[in-house]
Design an enzyme around this catalytic site. Structure first.
Site, short mmCIF file in Angstrom:
data_model
loop_
_atom_site.label_atom_id
_atom_site.label_comp_id
_atom_site.label_asym_id
_atom_site.label_seq_id
_atom_site.Cartn_x
_atom_site.Cartn_y
_atom_site.Cartn_z
N HIS A 248 -6.59 -2.46 -11.06
CA HIS A 248 -7.02 -1.96 -9.75
C HIS A 248 -8.48 -1.56 -9.82
O HIS A 248 -8.90 -0.87 -10.75
CB HIS A 248 -6.16 -0.75 -9.40
CG HIS A 248 -6.43 -0.13 -8.07
ND1 HIS A 248 -7.09 1.07 -7.93
CD2 HIS A 248 -6.12 -0.53 -6.81
CE1 HIS A 248 -7.16 1.39 -6.65
NE2 HIS A 248 -6.58 0.43 -5.94
N HIS B 161 0.82 -1.23 0.00
CA HIS B 161 0.00 0.00 0.00
C HIS B 161 0.84 1.27 0.00
O HIS B 161 0.36 2.35 0.36
CB HIS B 161 -0.93 -0.01 1.22
CG HIS B 161 -2.28 0.60 0.97
ND1 HIS B 161 -2.64 1.83 1.44
CD2 HIS B 161 -3.35 0.13 0.29
CE1 HIS B 161 -3.89 2.10 1.07
NE2 HIS B 161 -4.34 1.08 0.36
#
Length: 382
Positions: A285, A185
């Site tokens: 994504h 992340h």
């Protein structure tokens, strides 16, 4: 046919939908959004609409080039997300006009279905083995989870051990063939990313995602030499020009462009093709809404190098509304044996429940990501 109207709907949990209307009654839907900056993207869409009202919606490539190149300052998350949602809606109109799914207009299908994965664990990962079993029972063969919470440039091995314990729990519970994506992340800096990657190797992850922030992509060279785990990145990259150096450098195995951030269907089709030329896989994504997912699946269907697709059903962000709530027919996203079938209906392949959209838009949202701090008071990467 002419574009006669463009309207945005700010809807929970954290999404922005766009409706483009034509004088022939054909309507297209898009999802132009940056999570946490939805109102800013909405302003950009409204500004860009001046280039489109009264124009032929079928000239998608020309509209894309106009929206991109007509501004002296271009690119970046806000403008490219605004263009992305507009582009999705124009393709939806075009598919409906020709009574064909978008993938048929992009060269046709090269697959019958797309593998999908589901999120577990939340921002601060916990109960991951239990959640992985629940996702498997719901039809998934792969999951993704955050690796860690806050982590400093140099941090304790206690945090490393906690990551290993969580991933090991999922591997033990699910067996050797279950896919485990581990999302760093962008929270992890280079030194600790090397440590984590090396320690995670025996657990055989499907990939590690954003092991460093995209502005530090030069560190991928060192990481690629330090681990055999496939390296994924790209959700915070917004055009083929952003991906150009990443691909030519040769230190990424999977790219993850977001079709609501990286210029939409038109641009991401080109990015996927660029990656194929470098023998790089694609895992788009998409922790977003149904329009974004449908756009992803339309391009996935045409792309040989797509190996898995993110989707948001049950993700920890989806509070108040979830992926299927805005659809007239939720069965189009039926997940079975880890796959979703190609969307066969015209355009994006989904039917938006406009009455529900308008009702939820009355509620709106003001979603922002958490702001975390380290023990010493400095801002931590979320």
């Amino acid at each position: 046919m002419k574009i006669v109207g463009m309207e945005c709907f700010l809807v929970p949990p954290r999404w922005l939908f766009l409706k483009i209307e034509t004088d022939e009654g054909i309507v297209g839907w898009g999802e132009p959004v940056i999570e946490g900056r939805a109102k800013t993207v909405q302003a950009a869409v409204e500004e860009l609409s001046e280039y489109l009202i009264g124009k032929d919606p079928m000239r998608i490539e020309d509209h894309w080039q106009t929206l991109y190149r007509s501004g002296f300052y271009r690119g970046g998350p806000i403008l490219m997300s605004a263009i992305a949602g507009i582009d999705q809606a124009l393709w939806d109109i075009k598919g409906k006009y020709y009574n064909a799914p978008i993938y048929d207009l992009l060269g046709g299908a090269c697959r019958d279905s797309v593998r999908v994965y589901s999120w577990i664990g939340g921002d601060r990962p916990k109960d991951v083995a239990k959640e992985a079993k629940e996702k498997a029972a719901a039809g998934f063969k792969a999951i993704k989870m955050n690796a860690t919470e806050e982590i400093q440039y140099i941090d304790s091995y206690q945090k490393v051990d906690a990551v290993l314990e969580r991933v090991a729990a999922v591997r033990e519970a699910m067996g050797v063939d279950f896919g485990i994506g581990i999302d760093f992340h962008g929270r992890v800096h280079k030194a600790m990313a090397k440590v984590l990657a090396k320690e995670l190797e025996p657990l055989r992850p499907m990939f590690i995602e954003e092991p460093v922030l995209p502005e530090n992509n030069e560190a991928l060279r060192e990481l690629a030499h330090a681990t055999t785990i496939p390296i994924a990145t790209g959700e915070r990259m917004f055009s083929r020009w952003d991906f150009k150096k990443l691909l030519s450098d040769g230190y990424v195995d999977i790219i993850q462009p977001d079709l609501s951030h990286a210029g939409g269907i038109t641009e991401c089709k080109k990015i996927f093709a660029m990656a194929e030329a470098y023998d790089v896989a694609v895992a788009p994504h998409c922790p977003l809404g149904p329009i974004a997912l449908a756009a992803c699946l339309q391009v996935d269907t045409t792309a040989h190098n797509v190996f898995i697709q993110e989707q948001s059903l049950g993700i920890h962000y989806n509070e108040g509304s979830d992926l299927l709530d805005y659809l007239q027919d939720p069965s189009v996203f039926h997940y079975q044996d880890g796959f979703v079938q190609n969307l066969a209906a015209p355009g994006l392949g989904i039917q938006i429940d406009e009455d529900f959209v308008k009702k939820q838009a009355d509620q709106g949202h003001n979603w922002k990501n958490p702001v975390w701090r380290h023990q010493d008071g400095t801002i931590a990467e979320w």
